[in-house]
Design an enzyme around this catalytic site. Sequence first.
Site, PDB file in Angstrom:
ATOM      1  N   ASP A 227       0.823  -1.202   0.000  1.00 26.01           N
ATOM      2  CA  ASP A 227       0.000   0.000   0.000  1.00 26.01           C
ATOM      3  C   ASP A 227       0.865   1.263   0.000  1.00 26.01           C
ATOM      4  OD1 ASP A 227      -2.833   0.953   0.449  1.00 26.01           O
ATOM      5  OD2 ASP A 227      -1.922   1.863   2.222  1.00 26.01           O
ATOM      6  N   GLU A 277      15.029 -15.151   0.170  1.00 31.10           N
ATOM      7  CA  GLU A 277      15.408 -16.245   1.078  1.00 31.10           C
ATOM      8  C   GLU A 277      14.352 -17.352   1.058  1.00 31.10           C
ATOM      9  OE1 GLU A 277      15.926 -14.724   5.029  1.00 31.10           O
ATOM     10  OE2 GLU A 277      17.078 -13.005   4.288  1.00 31.10           O
TER      11      GLU A 277
HETATM   12  C1  NOJ Z   1      -4.501   2.894  -0.852  1.00 33.91           C
HETATM   13  C2  NOJ Z   1      -5.621   1.941  -0.557  1.00 33.91           C
HETATM   14  O1  NOJ Z   1      -5.903   1.196  -1.708  1.00 33.91           O
HETATM   15  C3  NOJ Z   1      -6.767   2.784  -0.080  1.00 33.91           C
HETATM   16  O2  NOJ Z   1      -7.967   2.066  -0.024  1.00 33.91           O
HETATM   17  C4  NOJ Z   1      -6.390   3.376   1.238  1.00 33.91           C
HETATM   18  O3  NOJ Z   1      -7.421   4.253   1.671  1.00 33.91           O
HETATM   19  C5  NOJ Z   1      -5.090   4.176   1.134  1.00 33.91           C
HETATM   20  N1  NOJ Z   1      -4.073   3.492   0.385  1.00 33.91           N
HETATM   21  C6  NOJ Z   1      -4.526   4.452   2.504  1.00 33.91           C
HETATM   22  O4  NOJ Z   1      -4.039   3.263   3.067  1.00 33.91           O
END
Ligand code: NOJ
Length: 570
Positions: A227, A277
Amino acid sequence: MTSASALRPTFTGSERDAAAEGPAWYRTAAIYQIYPRSFADANGDGIGDLPGITSRLDALQQLGIDAIWLSPFMTSPQKDAGYDVADYCDVDPLFGTLGDFDEMLARAHERGIRVIVDLVPNHSSDQHPWFQAALAAAPGSPERARYMFRDGRGAHGELPPNNWQSVFGGHAWTRVTEADGTPGQWYLHLFDASQPDFDWANEDVREEFRRILRFWLDRGVDGFRVDVAHGLVKHDELPDYMPAEDADSMGGQETVPYWAQEGVHEIYRDWRRLLEEYDGDRALCAEAWLPTAAETALWVRPDEMHQAFNFPYLMADWDATQLRAVIDESLRAFGGVGAPTTWVLSNHDVIRHASRLALGADAPQGHGIGPLSAGKPDPVVGLRRARAATTLMLALPGSAYLYQGEELGLPEVIELPDDARQDPTWFRTQGERYGRDGCRVPIPWEADAPAFGFSETGSSWLPQPAEWAGLARDRQQDDSDSTLSLYRALLRLRRELALGASEDFAWIDGFPASTLAFRSGAVTVVANAGSAPVPLPEGARVLVASAPLEEDGSGSFALPRDTAVWLVRD
Ligand code: NOJ
Ligand code: CA
């Protein structure tokens, strides 16, 4: 015709050599995104869960995907639907237990389906023990140093340390109250105030994420979707920065002091070494919203991640010139570093493509759509284009991501009542932006069951539109014209013809400018994004088409508007 060699990888490192022995799975995989809270609810509380996923794996096997990616199911107060993690190494009781996860993973692996989990390293929940300890500790303490705490500006520190804005709207800084009750320091949150950003300059943070990676790798996961992979490192000086009015909220530019900082790449080199690894081609996929494929390709250099979402492709309109340009740039940029290209049209953060591809020009894509939006999409045109766009996408070489429900042709839900909305974007902009709830509505399985089979009790955390009965999986299952049947045919043929691994992609010229035509492996693909029908080459056999073709009575076929077809020569 563009020469195919112009699009071949230019990198000649170990990655290329490995690919020559047979591609690692992630280079060609069709990967299906499960948004757990909206997929299948096994215990009837209206929120999808891990046992629900396990119970529906047969449907995914029949669909013909290679892997699933699960959005977060870890312990979380759910302020941002699980992208606010309080314990990275446990399952939130809403979704089940670690035992349920192990069971789901084993049942998926039994079916030959790989499993990628979501990792959220940019920020934690404010309920994470580290953040709670940081609040209780004094300014300058080691506890505070794991997050981005700073003194405020102004005579009494009453102004935020800089002018950064949250992606969800409003300030990116929140002031805390110190243990003695006085107004204190500020902490950075690029998203909601409940999502404090970690300080990745801190070795504690780096070590903790190594532990978290190992925890899930040891359980047997096949990889991670990472993310906000462009956001972990911030410019040292935290300089003021204000995005342009019309900038995409998730987008990034080189000059943004919190996106795409050079130092972020060292983190992924470290993780790559750690993954190596382990046996079995474990993979990292970057969620990095960057304006171009060339910039995104920096995340998948041979010693960094394995894949990155191709958001420039997702952002392209249903327009032949734009699509051709982004496909060319993608193949060149990702191929240039020896990485597979990915393709994606929908996910849980954007308007579903069965609606997005028919949005009016006055509807801003980044803000969601709701009852009062301008330029609402025509659902018939949207679905027609979505089917054509997916038919085009699944013939392209590389890996493709699908988002749950797109195989049913689900549109964005526009008419959600205000009091049902849960996206922090909606709250932080006081309803000015509708946000992403419209693409997150629980999906329909059986037309005549409570909650369309999502939940036995009929409960659903977001209301499902009544007309979704007609889109339920059981209604589409045996209908050869359904969107589900189209996806199944495309995925089966894509696998049989090894289109994901094809190395001889080449454009075919001679069609109208509003048409895309290319050859990839054994198939010729023609997609008509214009308004007039396009005559198809004589003597070709139709493998699959996104809509019926037009026949002129003498055996010649034409491709109607908003339609794509795969052809072969016998
Ligand atoms: C991207 C994620 O896909 C989204 O749903 C989220 O709100 C933001 N990152 C923050 O984590
Ligand atoms: Ca449940």
